[in-house]
Scaffold this active site. Structure first.
Site, PDB file in Angstrom:
ATOM      1  N   VAL A 152      98.248   8.776 125.676  1.00  0.00           N
ATOM      2  CA  VAL A 152      98.856   7.579 125.134  1.00  0.00           C
ATOM      3  C   VAL A 152      98.723   7.472 123.611  1.00  0.00           C
ATOM      4  O   VAL A 152      99.732   6.762 122.828  1.00  0.00           O
ATOM      5  CB  VAL A 152      98.072   6.251 125.549  1.00  0.00           C
ATOM      6  CG1 VAL A 152      98.624   4.941 124.847  1.00  0.00           C
ATOM      7  CG2 VAL A 152      97.940   6.144 127.311  1.00  0.00           C
ATOM      8  N   TYR A 153      97.515   7.734 122.979  1.00  0.00           N
ATOM      9  CA  TYR A 153      97.422   8.023 121.424  1.00  0.00           C
ATOM     10  C   TYR A 153      98.539   8.897 121.028  1.00  0.00           C
ATOM     11  O   TYR A 153      99.192   8.447 119.947  1.00  0.00           O
ATOM     12  CB  TYR A 153      95.913   8.374 121.276  1.00  0.00           C
ATOM     13  CG  TYR A 153      95.794   8.445 119.863  1.00  0.00           C
ATOM     14  CD1 TYR A 153      95.542   7.244 118.959  1.00  0.00           C
ATOM     15  CD2 TYR A 153      95.826   9.677 119.031  1.00  0.00           C
ATOM     16  CE1 TYR A 153      95.165   7.220 117.846  1.00  0.00           C
ATOM     17  CE2 TYR A 153      95.480   9.608 117.631  1.00  0.00           C
ATOM     18  CZ  TYR A 153      95.450   8.365 116.732  1.00  0.00           C
ATOM     19  OH  TYR A 153      95.206   8.375 115.545  1.00  0.00           O
ATOM     20  N   ALA A 154      98.735  10.049 121.559  1.00  0.00           N
ATOM     21  CA  ALA A 154      99.786  10.974 121.062  1.00  0.00           C
ATOM     22  C   ALA A 154     101.152  10.286 121.045  1.00  0.00           C
ATOM     23  O   ALA A 154     102.076  10.358 120.172  1.00  0.00           O
ATOM     24  CB  ALA A 154      99.678  12.214 121.809  1.00  0.00           C
ATOM     25  N   GLY A 155     101.351   9.536 122.048  1.00  0.00           N
ATOM     26  CA  GLY A 155     102.511   8.923 122.173  1.00  0.00           C
ATOM     27  C   GLY A 155     103.206   8.029 121.330  1.00  0.00           C
ATOM     28  O   GLY A 155     103.992   7.729 120.961  1.00  0.00           O
ATOM     29  N   THR A 156     101.905   7.034 120.974  1.00  0.00           N
ATOM     30  CA  THR A 156     102.091   5.995 119.885  1.00  0.00           C
ATOM     31  C   THR A 156     102.445   6.687 118.567  1.00  0.00           C
ATOM     32  O   THR A 156     103.334   6.031 117.827  1.00  0.00           O
ATOM     33  CB  THR A 156     100.830   5.236 119.786  1.00  0.00           C
ATOM     34  OG1 THR A 156      99.844   5.896 119.406  1.00  0.00           O
ATOM     35  CG2 THR A 156     100.635   4.548 121.015  1.00  0.00           C
TER      36      THR A 156
END
Length: 259
Positions: A152-156
């Site tokens: 999720v962090y990488a996606g944001t």
């Protein structure tokens, strides 16, 4: 007349370094953060600068809306979307409230704050939108050995990169610029706040990161990576993106057809 910059997450780390740089350059400031004590300390530490403080939690709709009002109502020259939360963990282990907080702070808040600011900037024919993403935005293809996993962090962060690139194209010819800076590991409270000891890891200073971002703007870059020596690496990534985008066809690719 002084220029005006609004910086989110301005009470520590990269956000504070941006605010310090703009203060040194003679800007008036609107500094946004969750902690009133740190906001007050920043303001009192800069008596020669007009500093307005906004205590807001950008993981909430109320916090986003309150800051968006400043973005829409003030003649901003610069908006820096820096606020962030870490929450490094695999998706299956990420609590729903933390997932919501992360997406609100790194996706929804920058989107709505830029939306609120950009109209006035276009009317004035000048303005700069700066988003703080990270090199993790490019880590998606890494194999499972690369840790920690943080989908999720990488996606944001990847969202911030792609959105800024598309927004820059939308703003061509308006006098308004969109820029995203992608730090590597920076010496801030970001990792220690989640209990990670990064003392043995080489880290860039927040001040150098800001220098890189602002120099990238001067060079006309839409995406800056202050820790990447060879700019051709980024250009190769973007060229491959466009090649894949341009290589599509309405016909089903051969490899997907039944044998």
């Amino acid at each position: 007349m002084s220029k005006l910059a609004l910086v989110t997450g301005a009470t520590s780390g990269i956000g504070r370094a941006f605010a310090e740089r703009f203060a040194a350059d003679g800007y008036d400031l609107i500094v946004v953060g969750r902690r009133r004590d740190r906001l007050a300390a920043f303001a009192s530490g800069h008596p020669g600068v007009r500093v307005r403080t906004v205590a807001a939690d950008l993981s909430t709709e109320e916090g986003i809306d309150s800051v968006a009002e400043y973005c829409a109502g003030e003649p901003l020259d610069v908006l820096v979307n820096n606020a962030g939360v870490s929450h490094y963990m695999p998706l299956a282990e990420l609590p729903a409230d933390k997932a919501r907080e992360l997406v609100n702070v790194k996706v929804l808040a920058p989107t709505l704050l830029m939306r609120a600011a950009v109209g006035g900037m276009q009317q004035r024919g000048t303005g700069t939108l700066i988003n703080v993403a990270g090199m993790i935005a490019f880590s998606g293809p890494a194999d499972p050995s690369v840790m920690p996993r943080r989908a999720v962090y990488a996606g944001t962060l990847a969202h911030l990169v792609a959105m800024t690139q598309a927004l820059s194209a939308e703003l061509a010819g308006t006098g308004v610029r969109a820029h995203v800076v992608c730090p590597g590991v920076v010496a801030t409270e970001f990792h220690s706040a989640q209990g990670l000891d990064m003392s043995a890891v080489p880290r860039m200073s927040a001040e150098d990161l800001v220098t890189g971002a602002l120099r990238g703007l001067e060079l006309g870059e839409v995406v800056s990576a202050p820790g990447v020596e060879d700019p051709g690496l980024l250009q190769d990534v973007f060229a491959a993106d466009l090649a894949a985008f341009g290589g599509q066809s309405p016909q089903l690719a051969t490899r997907y057809r039944s044998s």
